[in-house]
Design a protein around this motif. Structure first.
Motif, PDB file in Angstrom:
ATOM      1  N   HIS A 124       0.874  -1.182   0.000  1.00 62.05           N
ATOM      2  CA  HIS A 124       0.000   0.000   0.000  1.00 62.05           C
ATOM      3  C   HIS A 124       0.906   1.225   0.000  1.00 62.05           C
ATOM      4  O   HIS A 124       1.622   1.467   0.961  1.00 62.05           O
ATOM      5  N   LEU A 125       0.870   1.989  -1.092  1.00 61.94           N
ATOM      6  CA  LEU A 125       1.753   3.147  -1.201  1.00 61.94           C
ATOM      7  C   LEU A 125       0.957   4.433  -0.982  1.00 61.94           C
ATOM      8  O   LEU A 125      -0.161   4.566  -1.476  1.00 61.94           O
TER       9      LEU A 125
ATOM     10  N   LEU B 167      -1.881   4.231  -3.732  1.00 59.68           N
ATOM     11  CA  LEU B 167      -1.901   3.171  -4.743  1.00 59.68           C
ATOM     12  C   LEU B 167      -1.796   1.806  -4.066  1.00 59.68           C
ATOM     13  O   LEU B 167      -1.190   1.682  -3.008  1.00 59.68           O
ATOM     14  N   MET B 168      -2.399   0.818  -4.714  1.00 59.55           N
ATOM     15  CA  MET B 168      -2.164  -0.567  -4.315  1.00 59.55           C
ATOM     16  C   MET B 168      -1.365  -1.219  -5.439  1.00 59.55           C
ATOM     17  O   MET B 168      -1.752  -1.125  -6.600  1.00 59.55           O
TER      18      MET B 168
ATOM     19  N   PRO C  68      -5.944  -1.983   2.389  1.00 63.04           N
ATOM     20  CA  PRO C  68      -5.943  -2.705   3.668  1.00 63.04           C
ATOM     21  C   PRO C  68      -7.095  -2.219   4.548  1.00 63.04           C
ATOM     22  O   PRO C  68      -7.529  -1.066   4.435  1.00 63.04           O
ATOM     23  N   GLY C  69      -7.562  -3.091   5.410  1.00 66.39           N
ATOM     24  CA  GLY C  69      -8.667  -2.741   6.295  1.00 66.39           C
ATOM     25  C   GLY C  69      -9.995  -2.797   5.559  1.00 66.39           C
ATOM     26  O   GLY C  69     -10.938  -2.095   5.908  1.00 66.39           O
ATOM     27  N   GLU C  70     -10.053  -3.618   4.517  1.00 64.65           N
ATOM     28  CA  GLU C  70     -11.288  -3.815   3.748  1.00 64.65           C
ATOM     29  C   GLU C  70     -11.875  -2.512   3.243  1.00 64.65           C
ATOM     30  O   GLU C  70     -13.087  -2.339   3.163  1.00 64.65           O
TER      31      GLU C  70
ATOM     32  N   HIS D  97       2.558   1.476   3.633  1.00 63.08           N
ATOM     33  CA  HIS D  97       1.988   2.425   4.571  1.00 63.08           C
ATOM     34  C   HIS D  97       1.719   1.786   5.928  1.00 63.08           C
ATOM     35  O   HIS D  97       1.882   2.413   6.965  1.00 63.08           O
ATOM     36  N   GLU D  98       1.341   0.512   5.922  1.00 67.41           N
ATOM     37  CA  GLU D  98       1.053  -0.183   7.172  1.00 67.41           C
ATOM     38  C   GLU D  98       2.309  -0.828   7.750  1.00 67.41           C
ATOM     39  O   GLU D  98       2.256  -1.494   8.785  1.00 67.41           O
ATOM     40  N   GLN D  99       3.405  -0.676   7.012  1.00 72.25           N
ATOM     41  CA  GLN D  99       4.673  -1.292   7.411  1.00 72.25           C
ATOM     42  C   GLN D  99       4.558  -2.807   7.575  1.00 72.25           C
ATOM     43  O   GLN D  99       5.192  -3.412   8.445  1.00 72.25           O
TER      44      GLN D  99
END
Lengths: 1064, 266
Positions: free
Chosen positions: A705-706, A723-724, A832-834, A878-880
């Motif tokens: 996840h950018l 972006l994904m 992420p996180g639906e 982004h979520e590392q």
């Protein structure tokens, strides 16, 4: 007493004079609210599968509605204000301050507006339920719609109307300032003067109309002609109408006056002179109403015509409810069992039809194109006239006449509008083993007697010729069933699909019918709704105008009564005047409409070949009915206002017509087949399978996840670009699980929205259960120099997932492939996180497409930057989330390739043009820019590094699509100095270069899909073979340019892949 | 001589239920053929109500009316319309011309409604237009002509169908003295030469002096009646003024004015 209270009292006291204005406002609110609440209705959105398209159509329609409603309210407000001028003058005379009067008028208008708004929303709530039911019936779906009450709709309506009410209230306030006292008093006395007219403008009117009509009947062959024809037609009709009412009609009336014998006969004197007296004030209104009526009628007819045409096309494409090519006895038996087992749809007829097939050549490529000749070994289907007529008899079609020797009758190819005359005199030669038989076309029929299949070339010959042909060619035996109520054969269709064999070419009416019914139903609904609003508004405008006239005419009728004219005669005179005022725009509107529809019929391809007589007659009748009701109501109210009595028969007639209308709507709803209860799909879900990668390595994948803090998102503007991306790489070992083809929320979205566009139902495909061949987050295989990196950009709005098959294959051969979704352009991206972000594109015009390409290039270059970060050991996620082990080391960013499909292909080329970090690229069927006017820079100036074009199918002139035939790629090719190659797959189609190429055949094996959908998406070539070819050529290209391994495959056409042509 | 109007015990009460307001208390009235009769009285005396009832536009509360021998009280709307069309002619204070029609069309309207043949109808219009001196303005519209011309147009319309009775309601009320005199002269000659029966309501003594007989109404009753017989119009005018003075009331000022106004013309 406060001013507010006075205003309130005024409304109560003047309620009668307010009533007309009140009703017109109420009407506007109700219509608008109804419409908006349909737009926001979640039930309907759920029911409609392509809900995104629906939203935008609703949007456009509601803008038109707002414009229209504002004009309508302003018009009635003006009429109303004129009536009140005198009252305002009196207040002023009594010594009230202007400011006070203004404020009082403001309050009055405001109070009434608010009351109207509240009542309108209440009424609209009930009406919207009715309209939802109609829409749902048209769509043939079944959703339970409760009372539609949507807060969003209420807010929307309130805002829009508060704005309008505020505006009219301010206008009311200004009324007192706008006029001198004396003008206020004379407001109603400003009589219309006897209009002056010249014969010249009368003649001019007729000339304009003739010119407009004449051009509407002209044929057009290119865009410029279309534009000039539309221009001349519109200008001619509009100008002609205005002149007609301002002069020609007046002249006509004056001529009538000159005929003393009829003019001096009874009340004719009064009727005619009244009309002449009023015509000047009415002429503008009548012109507008004529034009509006024509527009409304045309809109409705186009909608109904498309719906009707769509049904007609479904019937023409699939004359039999079920049809397949006869196979072994067990198969035939099981098909028969399924069809006859369906008790709700009993078999009306079953037929065996034998059709001969042959090679052939035609004197014109319109009859048999190269493409069609290539699509099948024996592209021409031949049937005997005896056989044809036997089927025609059962299907209740018109029989063909007998055919002479060496003559033939063509069956019109689907989706064309050829006429008999286009074929007459042309010939077709059948190349049979023993001889060539040449046949001359003597006619054409639109009715096919076997279900459509590609290539669609079929001729009818006499029985003798047929026997001769049959003796030396292959024949195919079709089995056709006709069942009752074939629009609802979903279950049987599914059951048949489950057992079908590819060679049986099973096709069903239901599949063809479902495909696209939504678009058609939706069109008819929106256009019908708008048309209805227009018609009702025009009716209302006449009503208001006539009523306000009759009020000021009242003294005149009193005089007449005093000098001995009976009430009956006065009523007759009012009736005649109204008949004129209603009848004239009706007649002229219908005439305009005929001209416009003639033009539109050729303009909309959906209407091509559709017999519009039925919809036209239907529309005119309904239109006439609605007008008749308005006419009756107007006459009734007018006579009531003059003499306190109404004509009893008119009242009765209005009621009768109204009842008839209701009965008609009821009958329409009743006769449309009730939608079967849409229980969600319970059959076995089709599980899709991706082909095994052919390279030596296992494949691993991860998602990143950018978030680009430096860039504001160009589509939504209120946040930074996100972006994904997915990274696919050679994996060292298997991990615990394989990656899903699509994340659950995205899968659900595509199941509900995209799958339906190919005529399937949500839930038939197990998209969320489909897995890839890649191991999720597996450690990356080591490589000394690192793996070359390839970027992948998907087609416009297409998610990155649909390129997985080729991408996995490349990864297995030792590449790191990075696939990118272009957020807010892509239909849906799951973060992420639906979190699901859906597409936000508006209209697909040049501006949007060029912006799309711009954004994509930025996206790809940014991704490349982030890969460098990963190589440096950083984690840009982004979520590392932890990156796969060894990913950074595995990247060789000195060897970078890029490829993509469609818009992604154009993106690839442009990225290479702008960023020299990229060494080689492929454009798979992507136009470089928005042609013809906006080529991308890369198309203008070319590239100096290796690039490969891959194309599919044919252009609309029947030529193989390539750099030779496409302007953008032609320019690119000429200006490119690097290594280049152009490959074409003529028998493929645009989606050949996506996973559709392998997934569609899997669906087709288990589900019922219209053969047309398959042919249009991936073409007619053998699907696995085409996929093999495509993936090997792509791999070869990157092996050569990123790994420097020589690739003989790229040197010349290969016998292994005859589907692929080298275009030099 | 034939009785054109024969009204007995005409009562008219306005209002409903509690608030009743009697206007006519039982009036007997007879107009003979060829008469030029006037009705005078102060405002509110009921003279216009009486005229409206005779004109069949209003219905009496009780009483009996025969016009030209026919009882008008038992007729339905249809018959009344036909009756008004064929038997009555109207001249109103505010002319009541249709502004959508030319002078000519206004005049021939009653004939057109009666469906008279075109040639016959145009002949009649010309004949009457000459009589009232409005030939030059036949093609004009009402808004293009003067008040006097309008009223002569209205008078022409009233007589074109040869009605049994011409009803005039304050015909000079809105006219200047010259126009008023012209109109009254025309009515007089109509009565004299064409034997037209005219019933005129007016509060203007000068206008009334053209009548052969004048009835005075006060508070809904016939107060008195003056017959001109052989007196000169000037003397008859004086007599009328005397009666009006006797009647008293609010109208004396108007009479004074009209006295001044018409002084020169005797």
């Amino acid at each position: 007493m406060t001013l507010f209270a006075v205003a309130k009292k005024n409304i109560k006291g003047n309620f009668k004079s307010y009533l007309i204005y009140f009703i017109s406002m109420l009407f506007s609110v109700v219509i608008y609210y109804t419409f908006v609440s349909l737009q926001y209705s979640t039930e309907i959105a759920k029911g409609i599968e392509s809900s995104q398209a629906m939203q935008s159509i609703f949007m456009v329609a509601s803008v038109i509605l707002i414009l229209f409603v504002s004009v309508f309210i302003l018009y009635s407000n003006n009429t109303f204000a004129r009536k009140r001028k005198k009252e305002v003058g009196l207040y002023s005379l009594l010594g009230l301050q202007r400011k006070t009067i203004g404020r009082m008028l403001f309050y009055e208008n405001f109070i009434m507006g608010t009351v109207v708004l509240v009542i309108g929303i209440a009424v609209g709530t009930f009406l919207s339920r009715l309209f939802s039911m109609i829409l749902i019936r048209l769509l043939g779906i079944s959703v339970d719609v409760g009372m539609v009450f949507s807060l969003k709709a209420v807010i929307n309506t309130t805002i829009v109307f508060m704005a309008i009410i505020l505006f009219t209230s301010i206008q009311g306030y200004r009324l007192i300032y706008k006029f001198k006292l004396i003008e206020l008093f004379r407001a109603e006395q400003v009589g219309e003067q006897q209009p002056k007219t010249s014969v010249i403008s009368g003649i001019l009117a007729v000339l304009c109309l003739v010119l407009g009509y004449w051009f509407s009947f002209q044929r057009f062959s290119n865009n410029e002609e279309v534009l000039s024809n539309i221009g001349i037609t519109l200008v001619g009709i509009i100008l002609g109408t205005i002149l007609l009412f301002s002069s020609a009609v007046v002249l006509l009336l004056k001529m009538k006056k000159r005929n003393k014998k009829s003019y001096y006969n009874g009340m004719n004197l009064v009727t005619t002179s009244n009309l002449v007296y009023r015509i000047k004030g009415n002429s503008r209104m009548l012109s507008v109403i004529s034009l509006l009526s024509a527009v409304a009628l045309s809109a409705v007819t186009v909608g109904v015509g498309m719906y009707y045409g769509f049904e007609e096309n479904a019937r023409l494409a699939t004359p039999f409810s079920y049809m397949y090519i006869s196979q072994d006895e067990t198969f035939n038996k099981s098909v028969d069992n399924i069809i006859r087992g369906d008790e709700e749809h009993s078999v009306v007829a079953q037929m065996n039809i034998s059709v001969a097939k042959s090679k052939g050549e035609a004197s014109s490529s319109d009859i048999l194109s190269g493409r069609e000749a290539n699509a099948d070994e024996n592209p021409v289907k031949i049937i005997s006239v005896g056989q044809y007529n036997k089927i025609a008899n059962i299907l209740e079609l018109t029989a063909l006449p007998s055919i002479e020797n060496e003559k033939t009758i063509a069956i019109r190819p689907m989706y064309t509008d050829y006429e008999s005359s286009d074929y007459e005199g042309e010939t077709i030669t059948l190349n049979l083993p023993k001889e060539d038989i040449t046949l001359e076309f003597v006619g054409m029929t639109v009715e096919r007697v076997i279900n459509w299949s590609y290539p669609d070339v079929m001729i009818v010959v006499n029985d003798e010729a047929y026997n001769k042909i049959e003796a030396q060619s292959s024949t195919v035996d079709y089995v056709g069933y006709v069942v009752e109520d074939q629009k609802t054969t979903k279950k049987t269709t599914d059951a048949l699909a489950a057992i079908k064999m590819p060679q049986s070419k099973l096709s069903t009416f239901y599949t063809e019918y479902r495909l696209g019914i939504e678009g058609a139903a939706f069109n008819v609904f929106i256009l019908g709704f708008l048309g209805l609003v227009f018609i009702m508004a025009t009716g209302s405008i006449i009503y208001f105008k006539q009523l306000s006239e009759v009020t000021s005419d009242k003294p005149r009728y009193e005089i007449l009564s005093k000098i001995g004219v009976s009430n009956r005669d006065i009523h007759m005179s009012i009736l005649k005047q109204n008949a004129f005022i209603f009848g004239l725009p009706l007649v002229i509107g219908v005439a305009h409409y005929m001209a416009i529809i003639n033009f539109l019929k050729r303009f909309f391809s959906n209407l091509a070949g559709v017999n519009l007589i039925q919809p036209i007659v239907l529309c005119v009748i309904i239109f006439g009915f609605i007008y008749a009701i308005y006419f009756g109501v107007t006459v009734n109210s007018s006579t009531k206002s003059v003499s306190g009595k109404s004509i009893p028969i008119v009242g009765a007639l209005v009621t009768l017509v109204f009842m008839l209308m209701i009965a008609l709507v009821g009958a329409l709803l009743w006769t449309t087949p009730p939608a079967e209860k849409e229980e969600s799909y319970t059959g076995e879900k089709v599980i899709l399978e991706l082909p095994k990668p052919t390279g030596q390595y296992e494949v691993g994948t991860t998602e990143i996840h950018l978030v680009d803090d430096t860039r504001v998102d160009p589509w939504v503007n209120d946040k930074v670009r996100e972006l994904m991306i997915s990274i696919w790489y050679p994996a060292q070992e298997e991990s615990e699980e394989k990656a899903l083809y699509m994340k659950p929320k995205a899968a659900k979205y595509y199941d509900e929205n995209t799958v339906t566009t190919i005529g399937l139902h949500p839930g038939q495909i197990d998209l969320s259960g489909t897995v890839t061949n890649a191991w999720l987050n597996a450690p990356v295989e080591n490589s000394d120099k690192g793996w070359p990196v390839i970027l992948y950009s998907p087609g416009g709005t297409v998610p990155r997932n649909f390129g997985t098959a080729v991408v996995e294959d490349l990864a297995s051969r030792g590449y790191v492939v990075v696939t990118v979704d272009h957020t807010y352009e892509t239909s849906a991206v799951e973060f992420p996180g639906e979190r699901l972000e859906t597409g936000k594109l508006k209209a697909m015009n040049a501006e949007t497409i060029l912006k799309m390409l711009d954004v994509r290039v930025d996206d790809m270059r940014y991704v490349l930057d982030q890969l460098a970060e990963i190589q440096d050991g950083k984690n840009p996620d982004h979520e590392q989330s932890e990156l796969p082990l060894g990913l950074g080391r595995a990247l060789n960013l000195t060897k970078v390739g890029i490829f993509g499909h469609s818009a992604g292909g154009a993106t690839s080329a442009q990225v290479m043009y702008e960023d020299d970090r990229v060494d080689a690229g492929i454009d798979m069927d992507g136009t470089m820019g928005y042609m013809p006017d906006y080529p991308l820079p890369v198309a203008k100036y070319g590239l100096n590094r290796p690039f490969m074009l891959m194309n599919s199918g044919y252009n609309k002139d029947g030529e193989v699509d390539s750099h030779l035939t496409a302007d953008d790629r032609n320019s690119f090719w000429k200006n490119s100095t690097g290594w280049k190659l152009d490959l074409a797959i003529p028998e493929g189609a645009h989606y050949t270069f996506t996973d559709y190429q392998i997934l569609f055949p899997q669906l087709d094996r288990k589900l019922s899909i219209s053969p047309r959908v398959i042919q249009q998406s991936i073409g007619t070539a053998e699907s696995d073979q085409v996929f093999e070819a495509q993936k090997n050529y792509i791999a070869a290209f990157f092996e050569l340019h990123l790994k420097d391994i020589p690739q003989p495959l790229l040197d010349s056409p290969s016998t292994l892949y005859p589907e692929v042509e080298f275009i030099k | 001589m034939k009785k054109v109007v024969e009204a007995k015990e005409i009562k008219k009460v306005y209002g409903l239920k509690g608030t009743v307001f009697p206007v006519l208390h039982g009036i007997d009235l007879t107009v003979l053929e060829g008469e030029f009769a006037g009705i005078m009285g102060p405002s509110g005396s009921g003279k216009t109500t009486l005229l409206n009832i005779l004109a069949t536009i209003d219905q009496p509360t009780s009483g009996d009316i025969k016009i030209d021998g026919e009882s008008i009280l038992n007729m339905n709307e249809e018959q009344l319309s036909a009756f008004r069309r064929d038997k009555l002619g109207f001249i109103f204070q505010d002319y009541n011309l249709l502004d959508t029609l030319t002078v000519k069309e206004n005049i021939l309207l009653p004939l057109a409604i009666a469906k008279i043949k075109v040639w016959e109808l145009e002949g009649r219009v010309d004949e009457i237009a000459d009589k009232f001196g409005i030939r030059p303005i036949l093609e004009k519209y009402p808004y293009q002509i003067s008040g006097g011309q309008k009223q002569r147009t209205a008078a022409s319309r009233a007589i074109i169908s040869n009605p049994s009775l011409i009803l005039a309601d304050e015909p000079t009320g809105a006219l200047d003295s010259k126009s008023a005199t012209d109109l009254l002269e025309s009515l007089k000659s109509l009565n004299k030469q064409d034997k037209a029966t005219i019933l005129m309501v007016t509060h203007d003594a000068f206008a009334a002096s053209y009548c052969k007989r004048v009835l005075f109404i006060k508070d809904g009753n016939i107060f008195t009646e003056l017959v001109k017989e052989n007196t000169s119009r000037k003397d008859f005018f004086k007599k009328l003024l005397d009666v009006l003075n006797m009647l008293g009331g609010s109208e004396s000022d108007i009479i004074c004015c009209s006295k001044e106004k018409y002084k020169r013309e005797f």
